[in-house]
Motif scaffolding. Structure first.
Motif, mmCIF file in Angstrom:
data_model
loop_
_atom_site.group_PDB
_atom_site.id
_atom_site.type_symbol
_atom_site.label_atom_id
_atom_site.label_comp_id
_atom_site.label_asym_id
_atom_site.label_seq_id
_atom_site.Cartn_x
_atom_site.Cartn_y
_atom_site.Cartn_z
ATOM 1 N N UNK A 48 0.827 -1.208 0.000
ATOM 2 C CA UNK A 48 0.000 0.000 0.000
ATOM 3 C C UNK A 48 0.865 1.263 0.000
ATOM 4 N N UNK A 49 1.964 1.226 0.740
ATOM 5 C CA UNK A 49 2.870 2.376 0.760
ATOM 6 C C UNK A 49 3.436 2.637 -0.631
ATOM 7 N N UNK A 50 3.877 1.592 -1.313
ATOM 8 C CA UNK A 50 4.428 1.758 -2.653
ATOM 9 C C UNK A 50 3.368 2.273 -3.632
ATOM 10 N N UNK A 95 6.282 -4.736 -5.659
ATOM 11 C CA UNK A 95 6.598 -6.034 -5.061
ATOM 12 C C UNK A 95 7.673 -5.926 -3.984
ATOM 13 N N UNK A 96 8.654 -5.062 -4.199
ATOM 14 C CA UNK A 96 9.773 -4.947 -3.273
ATOM 15 C C UNK A 96 10.390 -3.562 -3.428
ATOM 16 N N UNK A 97 11.381 -3.295 -2.584
ATOM 17 C CA UNK A 97 12.061 -2.018 -2.695
ATOM 18 C C UNK A 97 12.832 -1.899 -4.001
ATOM 19 N N UNK A 98 13.341 -2.991 -4.513
ATOM 20 C CA UNK A 98 14.047 -2.945 -5.796
ATOM 21 C C UNK A 98 13.112 -2.533 -6.924
ATOM 22 N N UNK A 153 12.943 5.439 -11.037
ATOM 23 C CA UNK A 153 13.913 5.802 -12.075
ATOM 24 C C UNK A 153 13.269 5.827 -13.448
ATOM 25 N N UNK A 154 12.394 4.862 -13.730
ATOM 26 C CA UNK A 154 11.741 4.805 -15.036
ATOM 27 C C UNK A 154 10.896 6.051 -15.283
ATOM 28 N N UNK A 155 10.091 6.447 -14.295
ATOM 29 C CA UNK A 155 9.246 7.629 -14.464
ATOM 30 C C UNK A 155 10.089 8.892 -14.597
ATOM 31 N N UNK A 156 11.162 8.967 -13.857
ATOM 32 C CA UNK A 156 12.027 10.142 -13.955
ATOM 33 C C UNK A 156 12.652 10.256 -15.347
ATOM 34 N N UNK A 157 13.181 9.143 -15.875
ATOM 35 C CA UNK A 157 13.815 9.176 -17.206
ATOM 36 C C UNK A 157 12.788 9.493 -18.279
ATOM 37 N N UNK A 194 16.672 9.479 -1.899
ATOM 38 C CA UNK A 194 17.460 10.208 -2.890
ATOM 39 C C UNK A 194 18.756 9.473 -3.210
ATOM 40 N N UNK A 195 19.385 8.942 -2.178
ATOM 41 C CA UNK A 195 20.646 8.215 -2.358
ATOM 42 C C UNK A 195 20.435 6.883 -3.053
ATOM 43 N N UNK A 196 19.363 6.156 -2.702
ATOM 44 C CA UNK A 196 19.133 4.831 -3.266
ATOM 45 C C UNK A 196 18.664 4.886 -4.709
ATOM 46 N N UNK A 197 17.853 5.867 -5.057
ATOM 47 C CA UNK A 197 17.285 5.930 -6.410
ATOM 48 C C UNK A 197 18.153 6.715 -7.386
ATOM 49 N N UNK A 198 19.082 7.514 -6.872
ATOM 50 C CA UNK A 198 19.917 8.370 -7.725
ATOM 51 C C UNK A 198 19.050 9.284 -8.589
#
Length: 488
Positions: free
Chosen positions: A75-77, A99-102, A109-113, A150-154
């Motif tokens: 739900x958070x995701x 499904x997971x944090x990955x 990243x996909x939406x940002x690009x 911010x650090x994990x997603x770059x």
């Protein structure tokens, strides 16, 4: 929010400066008083930044999350990613990024690009999470990755935690999360609250007139000046106890129809008629007349189980109860004695009854009591509420009251020469029990034991206030303060 909240100028300026320039990756907003109002102001401030940044070289997208609804990781995701996904009309909705944090980071990243390629601008994501302390209860493992998103997603992304709890109380141990940029929201002053609530009358009036509500005449535009005086009175009474602007707005909405009702009745105003603004003398009279009502509303509005209009209608004085109480004061029967006896039985401990029945032998026993050891302060019983008592105890107290305070009003009975014989006969009559049942039906006495219980005497407790008991005792010439074990 219908109008701008006064007193948030510094907060809005700080948020706008941070978000529009180089925001810290992790911001913590602390407001222990008006969290809901702060969250609304934060959302409006970020929306204003986005609307004003169309000509700049950066696109800002904001997602606001209520942690109360995010009781699972999926739900958070979904709550975070779905609003961001809606900015990409060509995104594959069947692709699962929850499904997971990955997979969640891959979706960010996909939406940002995708947005950077389409707009040829830099993209900045702002994620604000309200009541983040709930994540510590339900999803404690999510606090660390969210603070380091911010650090994990770059990706250029800023996470804002909004909470009534300080960061020291919810931060993970061993320094797993970075230290946030702190923003402490200053409490609103009384003048700020008065200005904000008074400014909302115009929008409330417009909505009421458009909805054709039966209370629309209570929000006639000509009452705007009186509403300002009314809000000032609400804040004068309630501000020492309540500083949340939403709580004060609720109290104001609950009592406004009853406050303005005498004016509408005196002017003969109906729903479709125009209301004439009252004079200054009328406004002062209404404020003086309804100040106790506001105080009572403050004590009775927690918890709020209904909306303001229904609460105001439900808490109007019952004319039947008032007329019954007035008739009771004029009653020549033993009902007033029964009510005084019930109040004494509910307030005094049972061990003090002997002191009442034998006061002539031990008048000063109570004053000579000494306390050994440490003296413990005790809350008086009349402040704690009435205690249940058995029926035979109340009848015994009733007999003592009648014997000492009703002798002069009795008819002469030469055949009853023994002291107390007449009283013993009176308290055993069927009329006494029928009077008790009638007082129960009038809700001046409350029965606490089941009606069908056979073992033990029936239990009751008094339902009258101390002021009513004192008034009845004064009418009956009963020294009630001398009979109570604990007096004010």
């Amino acid at each position: 929010m219908e109008a701008t909240v006064s007193g948030y100028d510094d907060f809005i300026q700080e948020v706008e400066t941070l978000i529009s320039t180089y925001p810290p990756p992790f911001i913590y907003v602390y407001d222990p008083i008006s969290l809901r109002t702060t969250s609304t102001v934060l959302t409006k401030a970020i929306s204003g930044i986005r609307d004003n940044s169309t000509d700049s070289g950066i696109e800002i997208y904001h997602v606001h999350v209520d942690a109360v609804t995010c009781f699972s990781q999926r739900l958070l995701f979904d709550t975070i990613i779905n609003p961001l996904r809606s900015i990409d009309p060509d995104s594959d909705l069947s692709e699962r990024w929850n499904d997971s944090w990955d997979s969640f980071l891959h979706g960010i990243r996909h939406l940002n690009d995708r947005r950077r390629r389409e707009t040829q601008k830099d993209v900045r994501f702002i994620i604000s999470i309200e009541q983040v302390q709930r994540l510590k209860e339900k999803l404690p493992d999510s606090i660390i990755p969210l603070s380091r998103l911010n650090e994990l997603s770059q990706v250029d992304i800023a996470v804002i935690f909004v909470s009534q709890t300080q960061w020291q109380d919810i931060k993970p141990t061993l320094g797993a999360s970075p230290e946030p940029y702190y923003i402490d929201v200053k409490p609103l002053t009384k003048s700020d609250i008065i200005t904000t609530l008074s400014s909302r009358f115009a929008s409330i009036s417009t909505q009421a007139q458009a909805s054709s509500s039966k209370y629309a005449h209570c929000y006639d535009p000509s009452l705007s000046q009186l509403y300002g005086h009314y809000i000032s009175m609400i804040c004068e009474v309630c501000f020492p106890f309540i500083h949340d602007i939403d709580e004060l707005a609720y109290i104001a909405a609950a009592r406004w129809p009853g406050f303005i009702k005498p004016l509408l009745n005196s002017s003969g105003t109906d729903t479709d008629a125009s209301v004439v603004a009252p004079s200054e003398d009328t406004r002062l009279r209404l404020i003086r007349a309804f100040t106790p009502s506001v105080t009572n509303a403050l004590e009775a509005l927690h918890p709020r189980l209904m909306n303001a209009v229904d609460w105001a209608a439900a808490n109007e004085p019952d004319p039947n109860t008032l007329s019954q109480l007035h008739a009771l004061f004029q009653s020549p029967t033993t009902k007033p004695f029964i009510l005084v006896a019930s109040y004494i039985a509910s307030t005094n401990p049972a061990k003090t009854d002997l002191r009442m029945f034998g006061r002539g032998l031990d008048e000063k026993k109570r004053r000579r009591r000494t306390m050994k050891g440490q003296i413990k302060q005790k809350v008086p019983q009349h402040l704690l509420g009435p205690n249940p008592f058995p029926l035979d105890r109340m009848i015994a107290i009733l007999g003592a009251l009648l014997e000492e305070n009703d002798v002069d009003s009795r008819l002469p009975n030469p055949e009853l020469a023994i002291p107390g014989e007449y009283t013993d006969m009176e308290i055993t009559r069927v009329g006494i029990h029928s009077a008790i049942m009638e007082l129960v039906s009038m809700h001046f006495l409350l029965r606490t034991s089941p009606v069908d219980r056979i073992d033990g005497p029936p239990m009751f407790k008094s339902a009258i206030s101390q002021d009513t008991a004192l008034a009845l005792a004064k009418q009956l010439d009963v020294p009630l303060n001398d009979l109570l074990w604990e007096t004010t």
